[in-house]
Scaffold this active site. Structure first.
Site, PDB file in Angstrom:
ATOM      1  N   ASP A 261       0.838  -1.196   0.000  1.00  0.00           N
ATOM      2  CA  ASP A 261       0.000   0.000   0.000  1.00  0.00           C
ATOM      3  C   ASP A 261       0.876   1.251   0.000  1.00  0.00           C
ATOM      4  O   ASP A 261       1.364   1.674   1.045  1.00  0.00           O
ATOM      5  CB  ASP A 261      -0.916  -0.021   1.233  1.00  0.00           C
ATOM      6  CG  ASP A 261      -1.858   1.181   1.276  1.00  0.00           C
ATOM      7  OD1 ASP A 261      -1.937   1.917   0.263  1.00  0.00           O
ATOM      8  OD2 ASP A 261      -2.520   1.365   2.321  1.00  0.00           O
ATOM      9  N   LYS A 268       1.605   7.928   0.413  1.00  0.00           N
ATOM     10  CA  LYS A 268       1.995   7.938   1.824  1.00  0.00           C
ATOM     11  C   LYS A 268       3.375   8.577   1.978  1.00  0.00           C
ATOM     12  O   LYS A 268       4.175   8.541   1.041  1.00  0.00           O
ATOM     13  CB  LYS A 268       2.073   6.496   2.350  1.00  0.00           C
ATOM     14  CG  LYS A 268       0.738   5.842   2.607  1.00  0.00           C
ATOM     15  CD  LYS A 268       0.933   4.439   3.163  1.00  0.00           C
ATOM     16  CE  LYS A 268      -0.399   3.752   3.419  1.00  0.00           C
ATOM     17  NZ  LYS A 268      -1.238   4.416   4.429  1.00  0.00           N
ATOM     18  N   ASP A 279       0.173  -5.072   4.628  1.00  0.00           N
ATOM     19  CA  ASP A 279      -1.225  -4.679   4.423  1.00  0.00           C
ATOM     20  C   ASP A 279      -2.077  -5.831   3.868  1.00  0.00           C
ATOM     21  O   ASP A 279      -3.238  -5.637   3.528  1.00  0.00           O
ATOM     22  CB  ASP A 279      -1.295  -3.451   3.505  1.00  0.00           C
ATOM     23  CG  ASP A 279      -2.477  -2.558   3.816  1.00  0.00           C
ATOM     24  OD1 ASP A 279      -3.064  -2.701   4.903  1.00  0.00           O
ATOM     25  OD2 ASP A 279      -2.817  -1.706   2.962  1.00  0.00           O
ATOM     26  N   ASP A 338      -5.724   6.424  -0.707  1.00  0.00           N
ATOM     27  CA  ASP A 338      -5.095   5.647   0.362  1.00  0.00           C
ATOM     28  C   ASP A 338      -6.141   4.914   1.217  1.00  0.00           C
ATOM     29  O   ASP A 338      -5.792   4.078   2.037  1.00  0.00           O
ATOM     30  CB  ASP A 338      -4.230   6.564   1.230  1.00  0.00           C
ATOM     31  CG  ASP A 338      -3.240   5.780   2.082  1.00  0.00           C
ATOM     32  OD1 ASP A 338      -3.078   4.563   1.830  1.00  0.00           O
ATOM     33  OD2 ASP A 338      -2.638   6.387   2.987  1.00  0.00           O
ATOM     34  N   GLU A 340      -7.940   2.512   0.402  1.00  0.00           N
ATOM     35  CA  GLU A 340      -8.170   1.510  -0.639  1.00  0.00           C
ATOM     36  C   GLU A 340      -8.699   0.190  -0.095  1.00  0.00           C
ATOM     37  O   GLU A 340      -9.324  -0.576  -0.826  1.00  0.00           O
ATOM     38  CB  GLU A 340      -6.861   1.269  -1.408  1.00  0.00           C
ATOM     39  CG  GLU A 340      -5.902   0.239  -0.802  1.00  0.00           C
ATOM     40  CD  GLU A 340      -5.372   0.613   0.582  1.00  0.00           C
ATOM     41  OE1 GLU A 340      -5.423   1.814   0.926  1.00  0.00           O
ATOM     42  OE2 GLU A 340      -4.929  -0.289   1.318  1.00  0.00           O
ATOM     43  N   ARG A 342     -11.111  -0.524   2.005  1.00  0.00           N
ATOM     44  CA  ARG A 342     -12.571  -0.605   1.932  1.00  0.00           C
ATOM     45  C   ARG A 342     -13.038  -0.782   0.498  1.00  0.00           C
ATOM     46  O   ARG A 342     -14.085  -1.371   0.246  1.00  0.00           O
ATOM     47  CB  ARG A 342     -13.183   0.638   2.599  1.00  0.00           C
ATOM     48  CG  ARG A 342     -12.783   1.933   1.960  1.00  0.00           C
ATOM     49  CD  ARG A 342     -12.992   3.141   2.875  1.00  0.00           C
ATOM     50  NE  ARG A 342     -11.930   3.300   3.862  1.00  0.00           N
ATOM     51  CZ  ARG A 342     -11.884   4.276   4.766  1.00  0.00           C
ATOM     52  NH1 ARG A 342     -12.844   5.187   4.810  1.00  0.00           N
ATOM     53  NH2 ARG A 342     -10.891   4.339   5.623  1.00  0.00           N
TER      54      ARG A 342
HETATM   55  N1  BES Z   1      -3.287   0.145   5.213  1.00  0.00           N
HETATM   56  C1  BES Z   1      -3.676   1.406   5.696  1.00  0.00           C
HETATM   57  C2  BES Z   1      -3.994   1.391   7.193  1.00  0.00           C
HETATM   58  C3  BES Z   1      -2.830   1.192   8.110  1.00  0.00           C
HETATM   59  C4  BES Z   1      -2.158   2.286   8.607  1.00  0.00           C
HETATM   60  C5  BES Z   1      -2.450  -0.061   8.521  1.00  0.00           C
HETATM   61  C6  BES Z   1      -1.113   2.111   9.473  1.00  0.00           C
HETATM   62  C7  BES Z   1      -1.396  -0.231   9.386  1.00  0.00           C
HETATM   63  C8  BES Z   1      -0.730   0.846   9.871  1.00  0.00           C
HETATM   64  C9  BES Z   1      -4.921   1.889   4.974  1.00  0.00           C
HETATM   65  O1  BES Z   1      -5.049   1.512   3.652  1.00  0.00           O
HETATM   66  C10 BES Z   1      -4.865   3.386   4.981  1.00  0.00           C
HETATM   67  O2  BES Z   1      -3.996   3.917   4.381  1.00  0.00           O
HETATM   68  N2  BES Z   1      -5.819   4.013   5.684  1.00  0.00           N
HETATM   69  C11 BES Z   1      -5.856   5.413   5.768  1.00  0.00           C
HETATM   70  C12 BES Z   1      -7.296   5.844   5.639  1.00  0.00           C
HETATM   71  C13 BES Z   1      -7.477   7.317   5.495  1.00  0.00           C
HETATM   72  C14 BES Z   1      -6.940   7.780   4.164  1.00  0.00           C
HETATM   73  C15 BES Z   1      -8.947   7.639   5.629  1.00  0.00           C
HETATM   74  C16 BES Z   1      -5.285   5.808   7.125  1.00  0.00           C
HETATM   75  O3  BES Z   1      -5.490   5.081   8.100  1.00  0.00           O
HETATM   76  O4  BES Z   1      -4.601   6.820   7.192  1.00  0.00           O
HETATM   77 ZN    ZN Z   2      -4.103  -0.232   3.160  1.00  0.00          ZN
HETATM   78 MN    MN Z   3      -4.053   2.839   2.343  1.00  0.00          MN
END
Ligand code: BES
Ligand code: ZN
Ligand code: MN
Length: 487
Positions: A261, A268, A279, A338, A340, A342
């Site tokens: 991811d 990111k 991920d 990001d 993604e 869901r």
């Molecule tokens: N895979 C990440 C969530 C994640 C973050 C897992 C840190 C493990 C450690 C997910 O796809 C993501 O990026 N989520 C975003 C959502 C936001 C853009 C609403 C997040 O948590 O920042």
């Molecule tokens: Zn993710």
């Molecule tokens: Mn993400």
């Protein structure tokens, strides 16, 4: 490694023939085992200031007079619980590291039941794990070929049962951990599909691996939109275990399988981005649970679904503001690429409808917000169904694989409003783990559903960086409890 349950010899623990004996003493009990020579050694060590009945303490003894096992390790547990036993076995094994132990015997002072036996297998398995796939030079840990749990005669049956169950869970945990640890250029969606097929062959599971074309036919516009920026082909994996009558509604597990991811166009930051190879922890836990269940053969039907792809930026990648049509027909405005997880899960949740499930549980490293809320101990549990949530909480307790229930009030859904689609894929930052769950809930009206956000628990960072194999224990216990209820 072979696990056995042994009854304490008539002449006492000292009469036990083994290369090493780990004796776990609960801190809330007495510093005594009931075996005279051992108790004399403990009394002497205590008197000399070398040992104290305090949680976490260990003492290594060699050649205790009157004790047949050449090596004895005393390990103090916080109490007599399976959880404390598991931790104490871990410290006890550390004290024996790299000693020539072929046959290890372990005794808990006090009552041991099936949960302690299961805890033993998990502790031993964890102690022996070293990642080597891309680091063949890694120093391996010499492990005993035989491990015996020494219990009172009347606990033998329970111990045997717990050891069998624990070994299956431990193998599932090991599989999930290994998949998660492999880097994203090794653990690709294609490789995960092959791994699922291998598992299917070994355990007699029915496995289907769909490619992009098949997913296009199914109308998975949301899943496809995540994969667009990646050169690595996506996979949609469906695994089926048949343990009950055909007409029996199955349980369905859906695991997030983002093999890397980057965030996509909503890129990111660089720091710790390597950890986004983890991920696919949800997907790994589905594979591991399928393995554990297929080995234990409970009378239940189980389906594992894994949407898997990379989330990459490129000239073809989905852009913020793009609107896609999910398999359900609902349109989604992708405000943040990001978010993604869901987007791949919603199509898998719609696909799950065809199984007319008794319940669907999705498992996903879904939000950083869940890590902020619950840290690295409890996974987040979201479900509008109290009975399903109760079953998952009970399974999490019995498996020592904790999760904590989170709210799902409709007020949290309001942030997902969009001017250009049925919903946006993100809301405001506040309560981000809940908004993500609310998004998923919009695709789960056809069956009882629960969501586990495992972002904080599926892997560790820092010096202990690596997959944990969680929540394979929780999921396996959940499936087994459902099977037992029907039997
Ligand atoms: N895979 C990440 C969530 C994640 C973050 C897992 C840190 C493990 C450690 C997910 O796809 C993501 O990026 N989520 C975003 C959502 C936001 C853009 C609403 C997040 O948590 O920042
Ligand atoms: Zn993710
Ligand atoms: Mn993400």
């Amino acid at each position: 490694m072979n696990f056995h349950a042994l009854a304490t010899p008539a002449e006492g623990l000292g009469g036990l023939v083994a290369d090493a004996l780990v004796v776990v003493l609960p801190a809330d009990g007495k510093p005594q085992t009931g075996d005279k020579p051992l108790d004399a050694a403990i009394a002497a060590a205590t008197k000399g200031g070398d040992f104290e009945l305090k949680s976490g303490r260990t003492l290594y003894l060699h050649g205790v007079p009157g004790v047949k096992a050449a090596r004895v390790v005393l390990a103090v547990a916080r109490d007599g619980s399976a959880k404390a036993f598991r931790a104490a076995v871990g410290t006890g094994l550390a004290a024996l590291k790299n000693r020539a132990v072929k046959h290890l015997a372990v005794r808990l002072v006090g009552a041991a039941d099936a949960t302690h036996a299961e805890a033993l297998t998990l502790a031993v398995d964890q102690a022996g794990y070293v990642y080597t796939h891309t680091k063949p030079s890694a120093e391996t840990v010499a492990m005993p070929s035989k491990v015996s749990l020494v219990v009172d005669k009347d606990a033998l049956v329970a111990a045997k049962h717990g050891l069998a169950q624990g070994q299956a869970v431990a193998a599932g945990v090991a599989m999930a951990r290994e998949c998660a640890n492999r880097p994203a250029n090794h653990c690709t969606p294609t490789w995960l599909g092959e791994e699922a097929k291998r598992l299917g062959k070994e355990f007699g599971l029915q496995v289907q691996v769909l490619d992009r074309k098949a997913c296009e036919k199914l109308g998975m516009g949301s899943f496809l939109s995540v994969s667009r920026g990646s050169e690595e082909p996506l996979r949609f994996i469906v695994m089926q275990y048949h343990g009950a009558a055909k007409k029996d509604a199955p349980l369905v597990l859906v695991g997030k399988g983002i093999t890397f991811d980057t965030g996509g166009i909503s890129l990111k930051p660089a720091a710790d981005m390597d950890e986004m190879k983890f991920d696919m922890g949800g997907a790994a836990s589905v594979l591991g649970t399928m393995r554990a269940v297929a080995e234990l053969k409970p009378k239940v039907n189980l389906v594992g679904i894994i949407p898997t792809c990379e989330n990459m930026p490129s000239g073809l990648a989905t852009k913020p503001g793009d609107v896609v049509t999910s398999m359900s027909g609902q349109t989604i405005e992708i405000l943040n690429t990001d978010a993604e997880g869901r987007l791949i899960l919603c199509d898998a949740l719609t696909y799950a409808e065809r199984f007319k499930p008794a319940a669907v549980v999705d498992i996903a490293t879904l939000t950083g917000a869940c890590v902020v809320a619950l840290g690295h101990h409890h996974a987040g549990l979201f479900s509008p169904d109290d009975s399903l949530a109760g079953d998952l909480l009970a399974a999490s307790r019995s498996a020592d694989d904790p999760c904590w229930r989170m709210p799902l009030d409709d007020e949290y859904d309001e942030g997902l409003k969009s001017n250009f689609a049925d919903m946006a894929n993100v809301g405001s930052r506040a309560g981000g783990a809940i908004t993500a769950a609310k998004f998923l809930q919009r695709f789960t009206k056809a069956y009882p559903w629960a969501h586990l956000d495992v972002a904080g628990v599926a892997n560790r960072s820092g010096a202990a960086k690596g997959g944990t194999g969680r929540p394979v224990g929780l999921l396996t216990h959940f499936v087994l409890s459902r099977a037992a209820r029907k039997a």
